[in-house]
Design an enzyme around this catalytic site. Sequence first.
Site, short mmCIF file in Angstrom:
data_model
loop_
_atom_site.label_atom_id
_atom_site.label_comp_id
_atom_site.label_asym_id
_atom_site.label_seq_id
_atom_site.Cartn_x
_atom_site.Cartn_y
_atom_site.Cartn_z
N GLN A 9 0.86 -1.43 -0.04
CA GLN A 9 0.04 0.25 0.06
C GLN A 9 0.93 1.31 0.05
O GLN A 9 1.89 1.37 0.67
CB GLN A 9 -0.90 -0.08 1.32
CG GLN A 9 -2.13 0.78 0.99
CD GLN A 9 -3.23 0.27 2.14
OE1 GLN A 9 -3.22 -0.77 2.50
NE2 GLN A 9 -3.92 1.37 2.30
N SER A 88 4.27 -6.60 2.71
CA SER A 88 2.86 -6.40 3.14
C SER A 88 1.80 -6.85 2.31
O SER A 88 1.84 -8.21 1.98
CB SER A 88 2.62 -4.81 3.77
OG SER A 88 1.11 -4.73 4.31
N LEU A 89 0.99 -5.97 1.68
CA LEU A 89 -0.01 -6.52 0.79
C LEU A 89 0.60 -7.24 -0.44
O LEU A 89 0.05 -8.30 -1.07
CB LEU A 89 -0.80 -5.31 0.30
CG LEU A 89 -1.50 -5.35 -1.34
CD1 LEU A 89 -2.91 -6.33 -0.95
CD2 LEU A 89 -1.79 -4.11 -1.66
N ARG A 113 -9.39 -8.73 2.94
CA ARG A 113 -8.48 -8.33 3.65
C ARG A 113 -8.68 -6.78 3.83
O ARG A 113 -8.59 -6.12 4.97
CB ARG A 113 -6.94 -8.65 3.20
CG ARG A 113 -5.72 -7.95 4.02
CD ARG A 113 -4.50 -8.38 3.14
NE ARG A 113 -3.22 -8.03 3.99
CZ ARG A 113 -2.53 -6.76 3.92
NH1 ARG A 113 -2.80 -5.93 3.20
NH2 ARG A 113 -1.28 -6.62 4.76
N HIS A 195 -0.42 -3.87 11.10
CA HIS A 195 0.62 -4.59 11.57
C HIS A 195 0.86 -4.21 13.01
O HIS A 195 1.97 -4.40 13.30
CB HIS A 195 1.92 -4.45 10.66
CG HIS A 195 1.85 -4.67 9.18
ND1 HIS A 195 1.58 -6.12 8.61
CD2 HIS A 195 1.80 -4.02 8.18
CE1 HIS A 195 1.39 -5.98 7.44
NE2 HIS A 195 1.46 -4.73 7.09
N GLN A 244 0.39 -12.21 9.66
CA GLN A 244 1.14 -10.98 8.90
C GLN A 244 0.33 -9.80 9.44
O GLN A 244 1.00 -8.69 9.79
CB GLN A 244 1.20 -11.03 7.46
CG GLN A 244 1.80 -10.09 6.85
CD GLN A 244 1.25 -9.58 5.53
OE1 GLN A 244 0.31 -8.98 5.37
NE2 GLN A 244 1.87 -9.71 4.52
#
Length: 293
Positions: A9, A88-89, A113, A195, A244
Amino acid sequence: MKAYIFPGQGAQFTGMGLDLYQNSPLAQELFEQANNILGFSITDIMFEGSAEDLKQTKVTQPAIFLHSVILAKTLGEDFKPEMVAGHSLGEFSALVANGVLTFEDGLKLVSKRALAMQKACEAQESTMAAVLGLEDTIVEEVCASIDGVVVAANYNCPGQLVISGEITAIDKACAALTEKGAKRALKLPVGGAFHSPLMAPAREELAEAINNTVFSEPMCPVYQNVVAKAVTNADEIKENLIAQLTAPVRWTQCVQAMIADGGTEFVEVGPGKVLQGLMRKIDRNVTASGAGN
């Protein structure tokens, strides 16, 4: 060895993916399929929407995923990953690219998500802050000393760490980190504490969806954010993907592990050049390039 890395992101931009759509029948087909799966025209927002439109979480995450995955698929025979990782993503993009998830399942999970994270953000006001110029251990110690929820969330490169948590705890941590000598400790324009433990409700929602999705064995190792090492077992990949959401993104450590395992050429697949910039700060001795925007 050739490593492909996928952004998260923040890499979105107005007009993203339009050139792919216009120049590749395969890309066009996949984008149209995505519109059908999502139930709205994400291509209209990607190609013509404003920066504000693209910032909606339900749009941002699928948009970056689509740009990355469709770009990888249009590389055809040239796309031969020996190792993959995503920030991440971006880990979802990496898992489609190395054959663990189908395009359709990957997109459904990313959409789920995004919506689950949005809901968690709305349930409790929270934020993130970038901390520059301090050792990781100092940032971790300061976070541990603050009352309230504030944790290290993104280990982006040496000297650049993002913290995540409750707004008042973040404010206190930023003040304490500045006193400790941080060059900057600056709140980021994000809608929540990604996170961090505050994402626990989203993790539960996503866990159910992940556990109901078929994960295949990967064609090459994926270096996952949570463990920062090569993973090839489908069940382990699932567990790490669920963890995660509330665990830190150990990006610096992922890249270092890939280099230690023989990664010499890193190719960023997706919008922007964020990861290429981080690569140069992690290790200048490896090459980092983009697969095109």
